[in-house]
Write a protein that holds these residues in place. Structure first.
Motif, PDB file in Angstrom:
ATOM      1  N   GLY A  31      -3.539 -17.017  30.079  1.00 33.25           N
ATOM      2  CA  GLY A  31      -4.561 -17.914  29.569  1.00 33.25           C
ATOM      3  C   GLY A  31      -5.357 -18.632  30.648  1.00 33.25           C
ATOM      4  O   GLY A  31      -6.268 -19.400  30.344  1.00 33.25           O
ATOM      5  N   THR A  87     -11.913 -21.453  29.518  1.00 34.95           N
ATOM      6  CA  THR A  87     -12.119 -21.822  28.111  1.00 34.95           C
ATOM      7  C   THR A  87     -13.126 -20.877  27.462  1.00 34.95           C
ATOM      8  O   THR A  87     -12.912 -20.396  26.336  1.00 34.95           O
ATOM      9  N   ASN A 146     -11.494 -17.440  27.044  1.00 36.88           N
ATOM     10  CA  ASN A 146     -10.473 -17.447  25.991  1.00 36.88           C
ATOM     11  C   ASN A 146     -11.094 -17.456  24.596  1.00 36.88           C
ATOM     12  O   ASN A 146     -10.515 -16.908  23.646  1.00 36.88           O
ATOM     13  N   GLU A 147     -12.264 -18.067  24.453  1.00 34.08           N
ATOM     14  CA  GLU A 147     -12.974 -18.003  23.173  1.00 34.08           C
ATOM     15  C   GLU A 147     -13.308 -16.551  22.819  1.00 34.08           C
ATOM     16  O   GLU A 147     -13.172 -16.125  21.659  1.00 34.08           O
ATOM     17  N   VAL A 204     -11.704 -13.924  23.922  1.00 29.47           N
ATOM     18  CA  VAL A 204     -10.441 -13.242  23.615  1.00 29.47           C
ATOM     19  C   VAL A 204     -10.073 -13.492  22.159  1.00 29.47           C
ATOM     20  O   VAL A 204      -9.714 -12.561  21.414  1.00 29.47           O
ATOM     21  N   PHE A 205     -10.171 -14.739  21.718  1.00 26.39           N
ATOM     22  CA  PHE A 205      -9.836 -15.107  20.335  1.00 26.39           C
ATOM     23  C   PHE A 205     -10.712 -14.353  19.336  1.00 26.39           C
ATOM     24  O   PHE A 205     -10.246 -13.964  18.253  1.00 26.39           O
ATOM     25  N   GLU A 206     -11.968 -14.121  19.704  1.00 26.24           N
ATOM     26  CA  GLU A 206     -12.896 -13.430  18.813  1.00 26.24           C
ATOM     27  C   GLU A 206     -12.838 -11.907  18.961  1.00 26.24           C
ATOM     28  O   GLU A 206     -13.588 -11.183  18.297  1.00 26.24           O
ATOM     29  N   GLU A 239      -6.931  -9.298  25.503  1.00 27.57           N
ATOM     30  CA  GLU A 239      -6.067 -10.330  26.065  1.00 27.57           C
ATOM     31  C   GLU A 239      -5.468  -9.901  27.399  1.00 27.57           C
ATOM     32  O   GLU A 239      -5.381 -10.693  28.343  1.00 27.57           O
TER      33      GLU A 239
END
Length: 370
Positions: A176, A243, A246-247, A249-251, A256
């Motif tokens: 992360g 940050t 990572n946004e 990655v989340f979408e 990852e």
């Protein structure tokens, strides 16, 4: 990641080029000018008013800051020799060094005009046809030998030595994160610190062989005041970029595993770490050591048609893009670059609207032992 191939600032003179987005770095160079002048005065006197001086700017990048450093070096020597009653200016050779991927073409295209302008600003005698200085480009890593033994009188480097020769070899995944963080495993912090110690020691050893006895170096490194290598003052800009990544990655726009394998090849030391490595390596002694600060909004161009807060975030975003885009591009590919830096800039704008963020500089003036 092969750092020597991808660690370069954005070249050219476009909207996201380093040339057009390095006001913050320019401010730092200007802040350290008194340290440079003092080192040059000591050098010039100790060398008994030499007729030739060999200088090197390591990690010169490209654009106006490259020539700002060169200009200040030449003008400082010209001022010093006049103050000391010397009639003749020394001939000055300036070596401009950076990695081979640096945009040297932009530099070379501007040299002729720069020399003409500089000659007008320095008091070259009317009977003299020589330019105030001569330039050579030296591509290569400053973690290797670059110059002949005992040939260089003065070395300058600003905002370059925090960059490592490679991404540290990490025993555990820095999940992360893309840099040191409070959530990084202790082994990650240790690997970064050890890589800096190894690299900086090698830098000092190489310069120790190249710099003449009594020669000087002035180095300014992006660093920190705190003993904590994960302190906000040195890690914040990379935390905000993490940050944004990572946004994505989340979408599902970045894998990852791809995120987890990306780490920034940088270490921001405190003054004690710098002095410790200088003393351990032994080639140089410290004349002066200073810690200073510069606001993030030092990169703001107040002529832009933005509100004050928007201009701050917009320009800091462009400044960081000029630095980080080649790294992002090489690891994640071109498809996500625009989205990453759009989000990163928005995050920076938000942070700068509610807090005063600063960068910390460690500047050290060194003399080569006899």
């Amino acid at each position: 990641m092969d750092v020597s191939q991808v660690l370069c600032m954005n070249g050219g003179d476009g909207d996201y080029s380093y040339s057009n987005n390095s006001l913050l770095q320019r401010e730092v160079i200007s802040m350290t000018q008194p340290i440079i002048e003092d080192a040059l005065m000591n050098l010039y006197c100790d060398m008994n008013f030499p007729k030739t001086l060999i200088m090197a700017d390591l990690g010169c990048s490209s654009g106006p800051n490259t020539f700002l450093v060169a200009s200040e070096l030449v003008k400082s020597i010209d001022k010093i020799r006049r103050e000391l009653g010397q009639d003749e200016s020394p001939e000055i050779q300036i070596y401009l060094n950076d990695l081979p991927s640096n945009d040297f073409n932009t530099i070379f295209h501007s040299v002729s005009d720069f020399i003409k302008n500089l000659a007008k600003q320095t008091r070259v005698t009317k009977s003299s046809s020589k330019p105030p200085c001569y330039f050579s480009g030296v591509p290569g890593s400053f973690y290797t030998r670059l110059f002949l033994k005992q040939s260089v009188h003065f070395v300058h480097s600003s905002y370059s030595l925090m960059w490592l020769s490679q991404v540290p070899e990490l025993a555990k995944t820095n999940k992360g994160n893309i840099y040191m963080s409070r959530t990084s495993p202790p082994s990650v912090i240790r690997a970064y610190r050890e890589q800096f110690q190894k690299d900086f020691t090698l830098f000092l050893k190489c310069r120790g062989e190249e710099v003449v006895s009594g020669g000087r170096m002035v180095l300014t490194i992006l660093g920190r005041r705190s003993d904590d290598p994960c302190s906000k003052e040195c890690c914040y800009v990379w935390e905000l970029l993490a940050t944004a990544l990572n946004e994505l990655v989340f979408e599902g726009l970045i894998e990852e595993a791809k995120m987890d394998s990306f780490n920034i090849p940088q270490y921001t030391p405190c003054a004690k770490e710098v002095s410790n490595e200088v003393e351990k390596e032994g080639s140089f002694e410290i004349d002066y050591l200073e810690v200073s600060e510069v606001d993030w909004d030092a990169c703001t161009n107040h002529n832009l048609n933005f509100t004050k807060d928007d201009a701050k975030g917009y320009n800091m975003g462009k400044c960081m893009r000029a630095v980080a885009e080649p790294l992002i591009l090489s690891h994640f590919g071109e498809s996500i670059v625009e989205e990453v830096f759009m989000r990163y800039t928005n995050i920076i704008k938000n942070r700068m609207s509610i807090e005063k963020a600063k960068l910390v500089n460690v500047s050290v003036s060194l003399a080569r032992k006899g």
